[in-house]
Write an enzyme that holds these catalytic residues in place. Structure first.
Site, PDB file in Angstrom:
ATOM      1  N   LEU A 180       0.835  -1.326  -0.146  1.00 33.35           N
ATOM      2  CA  LEU A 180       0.052  -0.076   0.139  1.00 33.35           C
ATOM      3  C   LEU A 180       0.852   1.360   0.111  1.00 33.35           C
ATOM      4  O   LEU A 180       1.856   1.238   0.811  1.00 33.35           O
ATOM      5  CB  LEU A 180      -0.773  -0.046   1.238  1.00 33.35           C
ATOM      6  CG  LEU A 180      -2.314  -0.603   1.273  1.00 33.35           C
ATOM      7  CD1 LEU A 180      -2.912  -0.581   2.512  1.00 33.35           C
ATOM      8  CD2 LEU A 180      -3.049   0.261   0.078  1.00 33.35           C
ATOM      9  N   ASP A 181       0.327   2.199  -0.700  1.00 32.42           N
ATOM     10  CA  ASP A 181       1.242   3.515  -0.766  1.00 32.42           C
ATOM     11  C   ASP A 181       1.615   4.075   0.625  1.00 32.42           C
ATOM     12  O   ASP A 181       0.740   3.759   1.689  1.00 32.42           O
ATOM     13  CB  ASP A 181       0.539   4.455  -1.737  1.00 32.42           C
ATOM     14  CG  ASP A 181       0.553   4.309  -2.829  1.00 32.42           C
ATOM     15  OD1 ASP A 181       1.456   3.331  -3.403  1.00 32.42           O
ATOM     16  OD2 ASP A 181      -0.324   4.812  -3.810  1.00 32.42           O
ATOM     17  N   ARG A 182       2.722   4.978   0.999  1.00 31.50           N
ATOM     18  CA  ARG A 182       2.798   5.275   2.212  1.00 31.50           C
ATOM     19  C   ARG A 182       1.691   6.169   2.835  1.00 31.50           C
ATOM     20  O   ARG A 182       1.364   6.071   3.900  1.00 31.50           O
ATOM     21  CB  ARG A 182       4.095   6.170   2.212  1.00 31.50           C
ATOM     22  CG  ARG A 182       4.340   7.004   3.491  1.00 31.50           C
ATOM     23  CD  ARG A 182       5.365   7.880   3.270  1.00 31.50           C
ATOM     24  NE  ARG A 182       6.651   7.347   2.786  1.00 31.50           N
ATOM     25  CZ  ARG A 182       7.743   6.926   3.975  1.00 31.50           C
ATOM     26  NH1 ARG A 182       7.344   7.154   5.026  1.00 31.50           N
ATOM     27  NH2 ARG A 182       8.847   6.436   3.769  1.00 31.50           N
ATOM     28  N   ALA A 207      -1.297   5.799   1.971  1.00 35.59           N
ATOM     29  CA  ALA A 207      -2.735   5.285   1.859  1.00 35.59           C
ATOM     30  C   ALA A 207      -3.010   4.719   3.438  1.00 35.59           C
ATOM     31  O   ALA A 207      -1.890   4.343   3.922  1.00 35.59           O
ATOM     32  CB  ALA A 207      -2.640   4.031   0.731  1.00 35.59           C
TER      33      ALA A 207
END
Length: 272
Positions: free
Chosen positions: A49-51, A53
């Protein structure tokens, strides 16, 4: 009694925004290792997951790390907020602003008639003409079913063993990734309040929501970036059952492994 070296299972946590998936894994490994007083423990996750997110991050421990690959390519559900009128190099609000119309097929020539930018940092393209109805039509006409999607340059994809995002941040301009097939099983606009819109998306593994929002903007004739992202489901794991960061204790983790046992063919192994 099962020693820690034999500890094995799956569970889900809610990754907080502002922390990388790897940082979450390191924290959980430390919690378990300190409890059982061992140095090495195999812990991994089932999809980055993106930082910035938040949401469901499936964690594998021990032998269950081998089944994480199937989760990586399995179905996922997201709640995402898109912002019309902006364009950045990372396709989200954490990136540097880019020329709004550089890659679009249409738009007001030369930016004539643009409204004053709402901030001095990001260029803004007027998008007041985009309606909820137009968005709904685009979603159903162009973004349901099988798609060819170009992943972001700033991503966890690797070239020659190095992440594209690391190459980009180091000043190297990596070649843009080739488009690849993804599947959108269902996509709905759940709210629309100019210039923001919120989506509920059920999709295949490998789908980049940042790219999806960028492409939706292209179809609407305006730039668009992702403003927020929450993964609400990954396979059988849902957000309401994921461990919140304040509940990351050894006792709660072992209980979560037991509850998740039916979701894997690999037997769960827990200490007595």
């Amino acid at each position: 009694r099962v020693g820690l070296s034999g500890l094995s299972g799956l569970f889900a946590v809610c990754k907080p925004a502002g922390r990388t998936s790897s940082q979450v894994v390191q924290t959980l490994r430390r919690i378990l290792s300190q409890e059982f007083k061992v140095r090495k423990l195999k812990v991994g996750h089932g999809g980055t997951l993106d930082r910035d997110a938040r949401g469901v991050l499936v964690i594998g421990v021990g032998k269950h790390c081998k089944v994480l690959h199937s989760l990586l390519h399995g179905d996922k559900r997201y709640e995402a907020t898109g912002l019309l009128g902006f364009s950045t190099d990372t396709l989200d609000l954490g990136g540097e602003p880019t020329e709004p119309w550089a890659s679009l097929r249409g738009g007001p020539g030369g930016g004539q008639g643009e409204c004053p930018p709402p901030s001095t940092r990001r260029p803004y393209v007027p998008c007041h003409h985009v309606s909820r109805g137009a968005l709904d039509r685009v979603l159903q006409r162009r973004f349901t079913g099988s798609l060819m999607q170009k992943p972001p340059v700033y991503s966890a994809l690797k070239r020659d063993g190095v992440r594209l995002s690391d190459l980009a941040r180091a000043g190297t301009t990596p070649k843009e990734p080739d488009p690849r097939p993804v599947m959108i099983f269902d996509i709905q606009c759940v709210s629309f309040y100019q210039p923001l819109f919120k989506l509920d998306v059920c999709c295949s593994g490998g789908t980049y929501i940042r790219s999806l929002i960028r492409d939706i903007g292209h179809e609407l004739g305006v730039p668009a970036v992702m403003a927020s992202l929450c993964r609400t489901q990954q396979g059988a794991f849902t957000l309401d059952k994921a461990l919140q960061s304040g509940d990351w204790t050894c006792e709660n983790i072992l209980e979560a492994m037991q509850l998740a046992a039916p979701h894997s063919d690999v037997p769960v192994q827990l200490p007595d």
